[in-house]
Scaffold this motif. Structure first.
Motif, PDB file in Angstrom:
ATOM      1  N   LYS A  53       0.851  -1.453  -0.016  1.00  0.00           N
ATOM      2  CA  LYS A  53       0.092  -0.120   0.084  1.00  0.00           C
ATOM      3  C   LYS A  53       0.761   1.209   0.003  1.00  0.00           C
ATOM      4  O   LYS A  53       0.470   2.375  -0.530  1.00  0.00           O
ATOM      5  N   GLU A  55       1.261  -8.815   1.921  1.00  0.00           N
ATOM      6  CA  GLU A  55       0.976  -7.363   2.098  1.00  0.00           C
ATOM      7  C   GLU A  55       2.407  -6.611   2.222  1.00  0.00           C
ATOM      8  O   GLU A  55       2.298  -5.433   2.052  1.00  0.00           O
ATOM      9  N   LEU A  81     -14.887  -4.649  -5.749  1.00  0.00           N
ATOM     10  CA  LEU A  81     -14.808  -3.547  -4.766  1.00  0.00           C
ATOM     11  C   LEU A  81     -16.215  -2.734  -5.035  1.00  0.00           C
ATOM     12  O   LEU A  81     -16.685  -2.439  -3.985  1.00  0.00           O
ATOM     13  N   THR A 141      -4.401  -0.004  -5.461  1.00  0.00           N
ATOM     14  CA  THR A 141      -3.723  -1.315  -4.801  1.00  0.00           C
ATOM     15  C   THR A 141      -4.237  -2.344  -5.398  1.00  0.00           C
ATOM     16  O   THR A 141      -3.681  -3.473  -5.532  1.00  0.00           O
ATOM     17  N   ILE A 142      -5.562  -2.614  -5.695  1.00  0.00           N
ATOM     18  CA  ILE A 142      -6.153  -3.780  -6.309  1.00  0.00           C
ATOM     19  C   ILE A 142      -5.495  -4.197  -7.538  1.00  0.00           C
ATOM     20  O   ILE A 142      -4.988  -5.448  -7.711  1.00  0.00           O
ATOM     21  N   TYR A 192     -12.264   6.266  -4.501  1.00  0.00           N
ATOM     22  CA  TYR A 192     -11.604   4.868  -3.988  1.00  0.00           C
ATOM     23  C   TYR A 192     -10.443   4.676  -5.311  1.00  0.00           C
ATOM     24  O   TYR A 192     -10.102   3.705  -5.078  1.00  0.00           O
ATOM     25  N   ASP A 234      -7.127   5.141  -4.349  1.00  0.00           N
ATOM     26  CA  ASP A 234      -5.924   4.393  -3.977  1.00  0.00           C
ATOM     27  C   ASP A 234      -6.219   2.932  -3.513  1.00  0.00           C
ATOM     28  O   ASP A 234      -5.202   2.129  -3.851  1.00  0.00           O
ATOM     29  N   ARG A 235      -7.486   2.633  -3.320  1.00  0.00           N
ATOM     30  CA  ARG A 235      -7.779   0.974  -3.138  1.00  0.00           C
ATOM     31  C   ARG A 235      -8.000   0.391  -4.441  1.00  0.00           C
ATOM     32  O   ARG A 235      -7.669  -0.755  -4.656  1.00  0.00           O
TER      33      ARG A 235
END
Length: 275
Positions: free
Chosen positions: A143, A194, A227, A177-178, A171, A173-174
């Protein structure tokens, strides 16, 4: 589960009503019919158990108002549930298209051509080097790699769909990250955690360059879609539950009032007999 963002919810509802009217009408009509049916069933139950029967003349008239009130409440709540249900199903149906737009607006540049892919992976190498402070065995968080890589500046276009644009903005950043996890997970025989060291990432990067974009882009879109559906469910499920809870409490009022009435009348009769 996250808190309900009411301002966004209302904006989304208005957008969906405008762009998917037939879906909304279908679910609103379905819930309207269900609401009428429930009202008829409850009306019959009221009559069977004498919920609206009282000894006093004027009191008896007043409780008869339960019947029209019952229909009004059920119609209002059924229309509300139909609206939110219709919005949820419309967005659920469009989730793949929305997720595809989000991906292509923000991440497809990675696989635009071989040069773009190599530049992206090269940038990641530089970031991991900096985060690991030149210690090849020091673990760094995935992350943190995403945060260090200024993804927002890499968005090549805004999605045309307003919902997709809103989702990407909230979203970002998420989502990336995905995408990063999805890319690394696409490498055969590699387990991604992680955190990873520069040494581990360096080996992984050599394999990332060899990836065939056509084989993983749909997988990344599917992960973004998951997501989106999770966020969608976390926002609309509590709303429907809340509406049903309030409706249930309102439907209990006549029965509670009946129990109290019968209890008082029974006490009065007992006192009369004693006298």
């Amino acid at each position: 589960m996250q808190n309900i963002d009411w301002e966004t919810i209302y904006s989304v509802v208005l957008y969906v009503v405008k762009h998917y009217p037939l879906t909304i009408i279908l679910y609103v009509l379905l819930c309207f019919v269900i609401g009428i049916a429930v009202s008829i069933i409850l009306t019959l139950a009221f009559r069977k158990y004498k919920v609206t029967s009282r000894e006093h003349k004027y009191y008896n008239w007043i409780v008869k108002l339960y019947f029209p009130t019952l229909f009004v409440i059920n119609i209002i709540f059924s229309l509300k549930i139909g609206l939110f249900w219709g919005v949820y199903e419309a967005l659920k149906k469009e989730s793949h298209n929305i997720s595809s737009q989000v991906y292509h607006a923000g991440s497809s540049y990675i696989f635009k051509d071989e040069q773009s892919k190599k530049e992206f992976i090269g940038d990641l190498r530089t970031i991991v080097t900096g985060l690991s402070q030149n210690n090849q065995d020091l673990k760094v968080q995935v992350k943190d790699i995403v945060k260090a890589y200024d993804i927002k500046n890499k968005v090549i276009d805004q999605p045309k769909n307003w919902i997709a644009s809103l989702f990407a903005e909230k979203y970002i950043d998420r989502i990336h990250t995905i995408v990063l996890y999805g890319m690394m997970s696409a490498v055969p025989h590699v387990s991604i955690s992680e955190s990873l060291s520069y040494k581990e990432f360096d080996k992984l990067a050599d394999k990332l360059v060899m990836l065939d974009s056509k084989n993983i882009e749909e997988s990344l879109i599917e992960k973004i879609q998951n997501l989106f559906l999770m966020v969608l469910k976390s926002q609309f499920k509590p709303i429907i539950k809340g509406v049903l809870l309030i409706w249930g409490l309102l439907m209990l009022i006549p029965w509670i009032e009946l129990v109290i009435y019968r209890f008082i009348m029974k006490r009065k009769q007992s006192n009369t007999i004693k006298i």
